[in-house]
Scaffold this active site. Structure first.
Site, mmCIF file in Angstrom:
data_model
loop_
_atom_site.group_PDB
_atom_site.id
_atom_site.type_symbol
_atom_site.label_atom_id
_atom_site.label_comp_id
_atom_site.label_asym_id
_atom_site.label_seq_id
_atom_site.Cartn_x
_atom_site.Cartn_y
_atom_site.Cartn_z
ATOM 1 N N HIS A 1 0.824 -1.204 0.000
ATOM 2 C CA HIS A 1 0.000 0.000 0.000
ATOM 3 C C HIS A 1 0.857 1.252 0.000
ATOM 4 C CE1 HIS A 1 1.191 -0.454 4.180
ATOM 5 N NE2 HIS A 1 0.925 0.838 4.338
ATOM 6 N N ASP B 1 0.601 4.902 1.823
ATOM 7 C CA ASP B 1 -0.150 5.396 2.978
ATOM 8 C C ASP B 1 -1.238 6.392 2.569
ATOM 9 O OD1 ASP B 1 1.226 3.848 4.761
ATOM 10 O OD2 ASP B 1 2.515 5.462 5.506
ATOM 11 N N HIS C 1 4.560 0.114 0.270
ATOM 12 C CA HIS C 1 5.308 -0.675 1.249
ATOM 13 C C HIS C 1 4.408 -1.717 1.885
ATOM 14 C CE1 HIS C 1 3.689 2.824 3.431
ATOM 15 N NE2 HIS C 1 3.589 2.029 4.489
ATOM 16 N N ARG D 1 4.866 6.572 14.313
ATOM 17 C CA ARG D 1 4.898 7.130 12.954
ATOM 18 C C ARG D 1 4.391 8.564 12.893
ATOM 19 N NH1 ARG D 1 0.856 4.732 8.665
ATOM 20 N NH2 ARG D 1 -0.217 6.700 8.875
#
Ligand code: OGA
Ligand code: MN
Length: 305
Positions: free
Chosen positions: A108, A110, A258, A274
């Site tokens: 995917h 993000d 990723h 994150r």
């Protein structure tokens, strides 16, 4: 004075950056050099940051763009007191299973399921299993540039629907939170070919959270997506990172996808923080329903003859 060193880690992308003290602001020249290295290497690894505070992590991330305050995410996945930090962890939270314990399990980009896919992310490893828990990135610029000119022409004007319900493992999460995620993120349309706003290079926006390509039948869509995803994530275009506690990995989300591998013992903690940098508004809400099926096409043809 900083002793900045940038060491390439892979052919497709990836470089390690050492000689920086991320507890302090970067001076302008250093910031520029790191930013340029980032545009060039796409994924940067900054080791030795285990003790960075949330505020320092946020301040560092701001060098690469305005931070997302995660409106698209359930509030219980954010760090207490810091909306800018998403907790990607398999450790229980408030006595309940973590809602991010299986985050990122299919390829995917993000927030491609939103109208504003992220510009970038800076993921800090706080705790990791003894082995595994690796992350892989695929270079979607390389993926695009290695398609034949004919295939590039075929997909040039194609648009695809990105759907949060295709996030793998959603059915293992709290149904109320999943419903909330869906409400926050109705299906959206993005072009299949993106132009990087800084480098001007084209990349392929595919991934496993794409439900279908607009205007194609279901079968056509699945076949083409299958090919494009397989091509995009072929090993030649992939950089795989083995985490060490204290690594920050910064990736350019405008030209990569990723996946977080479940290649580890889930009884051991894996705890990551994150920050996401806000992307530009890119997509539009999907109006139409699903792709036409073969049966519908046959019916259409029958009614014309
Ligand atoms: C993410 C993600 C990767 C990982 O945080 O966006 O996909 O390895 N996580 O945890
Ligand atoms: Mn992700």
């Amino acid at each position: 004075m900083h002793d900045l060193q940038i060491t390439p880690l892979g052919y497709a992308m990836g470089a390690e950056v050492t000689g920086l003290d991320l507890t302090k602001p970067l001076d302008d020249l250093t910031r520029r050099r790191v930013y340029d290295a980032w545009l060039k290497h796409v994924v940067l690894v900054f080791p030795g940051n285990a003790h960075l505070t949330p505020e320092q992590h946020i301040a560092f991330s701001r060098n690469f763009g305005e931070l997302d305050t995660h409106e698209s995410q359930a509030p219980e996945t954010l760090l207490e007191g810091n909306r800018e930090i998403l907790v990607v962890s398999n450790k229980p939270r408030a006595g309940r299973p973590s809602q991010t314990r299986n985050t990122g399990r299919n390829w995917h980009t993000d927030l491609s399921y939103s109208l504003r896919p992220a510009k970038a992310a800076a993921l800090l490893c706080k705790e990791k299993p003894a082995v595994g828990g690796d992350t892989m990135w695929a270079n979607l610029t390389m993926a695009y540039e290695t398609l034949s000119p004919k295939m590039q022409a075929i997909i040039a004007d194609m648009e695809a629907v990105h759907d949060v319900t295709l996030v793998r493992g959603l059915n293992q999460r709290d149904p109320a939170l999943v419903a909330d995620m869906r409400r926050r993120n109705p299906p959206v349309v993005h072009p299949m070919v993106r132009v990087h706003p800084e480098t001007g290079r084209k990349s392929l926006l595919a991934g496993e959270r794409v439900s279908h390509i607009l205007g194609l039948t279901e079968d056509e869509s699945q076949a083409l997506l299958g090919f494009l995803n397989q091509h995009a994530t072929s090993p030649e275009f992939v950089f795989r990172h083995r985490w060490r506690v204290g690594d920050i990995v910064l990736w350019d989300n405008r030209c990569t996808c990723h996946v977080a591998l479940p290649d580890f013992d889930q009884t051991q903690p894996r705890h990551m923080l994150r920050c996401s940098m806000k992307g530009e508004a890119e997509g539009r809400l999907a109006e139409a329903g699903p792709a036409a099926t073969k049966e519908q096409m046959i019916q259409t043809v029958a009614s014309l003859s």
